[in-house]
Design a protein around this motif. Sequence first.
Motif, PDB file in Angstrom:
ATOM      1  N   UNK A 156       0.818  -1.204   0.081  1.00 33.23           N
ATOM      2  CA  UNK A 156      -0.016   0.029   0.124  1.00 33.23           C
ATOM      3  C   UNK A 156       0.757   1.166  -0.107  1.00 33.23           C
ATOM      4  N   UNK A 157       2.175   0.931   0.106  1.00 28.76           N
ATOM      5  CA  UNK A 157       3.042   2.032   0.094  1.00 28.76           C
ATOM      6  C   UNK A 157       4.353   1.982  -0.784  1.00 28.76           C
ATOM      7  N   UNK A 158       4.658   3.034  -1.520  1.00 30.74           N
ATOM      8  CA  UNK A 158       6.111   2.851  -2.419  1.00 30.74           C
ATOM      9  C   UNK A 158       7.030   3.149  -1.657  1.00 30.74           C
ATOM     10  N   UNK A 159       6.894   3.581  -0.337  1.00 34.48           N
ATOM     11  CA  UNK A 159       8.216   3.957   0.298  1.00 34.48           C
ATOM     12  C   UNK A 159       8.977   2.562   0.850  1.00 34.48           C
ATOM     13  N   UNK A 160      10.486   2.927   0.514  1.00 34.42           N
ATOM     14  CA  UNK A 160      11.295   1.771   1.156  1.00 34.42           C
ATOM     15  C   UNK A 160      11.689   1.972   2.252  1.00 34.42           C
ATOM     16  N   UNK A 161      11.486   0.863   2.990  1.00 33.28           N
ATOM     17  CA  UNK A 161      11.791   1.012   4.480  1.00 33.28           C
ATOM     18  C   UNK A 161      13.204   0.626   5.009  1.00 33.28           C
ATOM     19  N   UNK A 162      13.574   1.580   5.974  1.00 36.79           N
ATOM     20  CA  UNK A 162      14.909   0.901   6.441  1.00 36.79           C
ATOM     21  C   UNK A 162      14.840  -0.362   7.183  1.00 36.79           C
ATOM     22  N   UNK A 163      16.166  -1.311   6.921  1.00 39.88           N
ATOM     23  CA  UNK A 163      15.867  -2.549   7.722  1.00 39.88           C
ATOM     24  C   UNK A 163      17.346  -3.109   7.903  1.00 39.88           C
ATOM     25  N   UNK A 164      17.438  -4.037   8.829  1.00 41.22           N
ATOM     26  CA  UNK A 164      18.671  -4.654   9.130  1.00 41.22           C
ATOM     27  C   UNK A 164      18.308  -5.855   9.807  1.00 41.22           C
ATOM     28  N   UNK A 165      19.484  -6.729   9.837  1.00 43.04           N
ATOM     29  CA  UNK A 165      19.382  -7.997  10.562  1.00 43.04           C
ATOM     30  C   UNK A 165      19.978  -7.966  11.730  1.00 43.04           C
ATOM     31  N   UNK A 166      19.164  -8.330  12.807  1.00 41.05           N
ATOM     32  CA  UNK A 166      19.733  -8.435  14.236  1.00 41.05           C
ATOM     33  C   UNK A 166      19.626 -10.246  14.564  1.00 41.05           C
ATOM     34  N   UNK A 167      20.638 -10.990  14.107  1.00 40.49           N
ATOM     35  CA  UNK A 167      20.587 -12.386  14.606  1.00 40.49           C
ATOM     36  C   UNK A 167      19.633 -12.893  13.656  1.00 40.49           C
ATOM     37  N   UNK A 168      18.457 -13.650  14.346  1.00 40.51           N
ATOM     38  CA  UNK A 168      17.334 -14.402  13.476  1.00 40.51           C
ATOM     39  C   UNK A 168      16.369 -13.223  13.167  1.00 40.51           C
ATOM     40  N   UNK A 169      16.407 -11.859  13.320  1.00 41.19           N
ATOM     41  CA  UNK A 169      15.469 -11.047  13.350  1.00 41.19           C
ATOM     42  C   UNK A 169      15.687  -9.863  12.144  1.00 41.19           C
ATOM     43  N   UNK A 170      14.621  -9.776  11.309  1.00 39.90           N
ATOM     44  CA  UNK A 170      14.559  -8.448  10.602  1.00 39.90           C
ATOM     45  C   UNK A 170      14.133  -7.639  11.230  1.00 39.90           C
ATOM     46  N   UNK A 171      14.875  -6.427  11.267  1.00 41.36           N
ATOM     47  CA  UNK A 171      14.323  -5.032  12.214  1.00 41.36           C
ATOM     48  C   UNK A 171      14.018  -3.934  10.960  1.00 41.36           C
ATOM     49  N   UNK A 172      12.812  -3.958  11.015  1.00 40.67           N
ATOM     50  CA  UNK A 172      12.353  -2.721  10.050  1.00 40.67           C
ATOM     51  C   UNK A 172      11.734  -1.416  10.799  1.00 40.67           C
ATOM     52  N   UNK A 173      12.108  -0.283  10.201  1.00 35.65           N
ATOM     53  CA  UNK A 173      11.810   0.745  11.111  1.00 35.65           C
ATOM     54  C   UNK A 173      10.625   1.473   9.787  1.00 35.65           C
ATOM     55  N   UNK A 174       9.396   1.561  10.793  1.00 32.55           N
ATOM     56  CA  UNK A 174       8.296   2.323  10.186  1.00 32.55           C
ATOM     57  C   UNK A 174       8.070   3.837  10.278  1.00 32.55           C
ATOM     58  N   UNK A 175       8.243   4.684   9.487  1.00 39.82           N
ATOM     59  CA  UNK A 175       8.172   6.291   9.722  1.00 39.82           C
ATOM     60  C   UNK A 175       6.976   6.584  10.156  1.00 39.82           C
ATOM     61  N   UNK A 176       6.968   7.700  10.878  1.00 39.79           N
ATOM     62  CA  UNK A 176       5.579   8.046  11.366  1.00 39.79           C
ATOM     63  C   UNK A 176       4.483   8.458  10.350  1.00 39.79           C
ATOM     64  N   UNK A 177       4.894   8.986   9.310  1.00 38.54           N
ATOM     65  CA  UNK A 177       3.960   9.538   8.498  1.00 38.54           C
ATOM     66  C   UNK A 177       3.179   8.183   7.782  1.00 38.54           C
TER      67      UNK A 177
END
Length: 479
Positions: free
Chosen positions: A436-457
């Motif tokens: 539903x959005x074209x925005x590319x999200x910032x992400x990184x791996x933390x062990x077995x976890x994918x950490x994704x940051x979701x902007x406030x907007x």
Amino acid sequence: MKPLRLLLTALLCAAPFSAAHADSPGDYVPETDPLVVRKLEQWQDWKFGFMMHWGPYSQWGVVESWSICSEDVEWCKRPEGEAYVDYVKRYEQLPTTFNPVKFDPERWADIAKDAGTKYVVFTTKHHDGFNMYDTRQSDYRITAPNVPFHTNPRADITKEVFNAFRAEGFGIGAYFSKPDWNNDNYWSPRWATPNRHNNYDTRKHPEMWKRFVDFTHAQVGELTTQYGPVDILWLDGGWVRPTRNEASKDAAGVAWPQDIDMPAMTAMARKNQPGLIVVDRAVGGRYENYRTPEQKIPDEPLPYPWETCMTLGDSWSYTPNDNYKSSRSVVQMLVDVVAKGGNYLLNVGPDANGELPPVAVERLKEIGAWMKVNGEAIYASRSVAPYRDGKFRYTRLKDGTVYAIYLPDAKETKLPATLRIPGPAPAAGAEVKLLGSDATLTWRRDGDITVVEVPATLRKQTVNAYAWAIRLPGAVTSN
């Protein structure tokens, strides 16, 4: 169908059950016909289906055919103070007042398509034996001279439904009841009808049973030769089976088999409709191409094709003032089913005039709005480990894309600012996005976890969604 009348007031409050059997005895028998295998793959791509229980019983708002079944269970109740025989006589006259002049199958198809469903399963005949199509085998049919609707140009209701949905690209499923309580060779007038089973010993009266078998085959022959391409033959009434029916918690069994010769019937139906999926539900064996847990969702993925069939309201057929599930709960159940590798068949009962209830239409519209945004995480997907983890459910596409679908709590209106997604990792450098959005999200791996940051907007833009789907391109697809 047996109306369990389960009210699902929260996500996944469905009762647990055996994943090994899923309402059917024995091990699943894989299909070997390559045309059927191909059709099953296509059916698994559809994921979301639309079902309708409809017949003269809709005039009374009762539980389909079940009130004429003489069993002491909740869904077979009749009015107090009326004798069973008198009630059955009144029930059998319902076709003489059945005139659904607002029947509009194109509108049904539009509503179902807008909801995001891809195939339809329609009740051509329920257990009471009333035929919603122009059968030549019985006078108890929608086109009979004593049915007011028979003069309508659209009187062959099954034909009209199939044509309307087929025109919108739907897969076509014919619900057909194996038991027929109106047929004298099933419920013979020579004896009482104590329960749902045929009321005579088939071993003592094989000629009578053969007439019923021939009748059933002839009706299936009509449905598979006179109604265009059919994808699914969805057989209900699992107590009609080649082995004796043992007693169950629902009703006493009978000592005799009710063998309708599925090998011959299936061969005939597939000669007419090559690749036809046959669902001899709750019977097991080679003619149950997929299994159909009813009104419930398995705790874990099942190792064969399966479909949860479930009502949008409490009842399979139309009931005034029915209690409809919220769109949010339906979407979240759909996601949970698909993440476990299943299909979700959602039932709505049209009213006596032929209209879908307004509340149901509104729910379907809301579900469809979510599907328009998130359908790519549902259609043509398959399960992928870990299937579910906390609030996440996972699906995968054949190209290696995985979707992590976040199911919020009832009071959770916004996606969390930081998502910690266990399991499959996106490919290095992949663009992780929220559907539903074209925005590319910032992400990184933390062990077995994918950490994704979701902007406030973005959190604000997607407020109050029933679920959020995060695309993880190139993720691990093994399961």
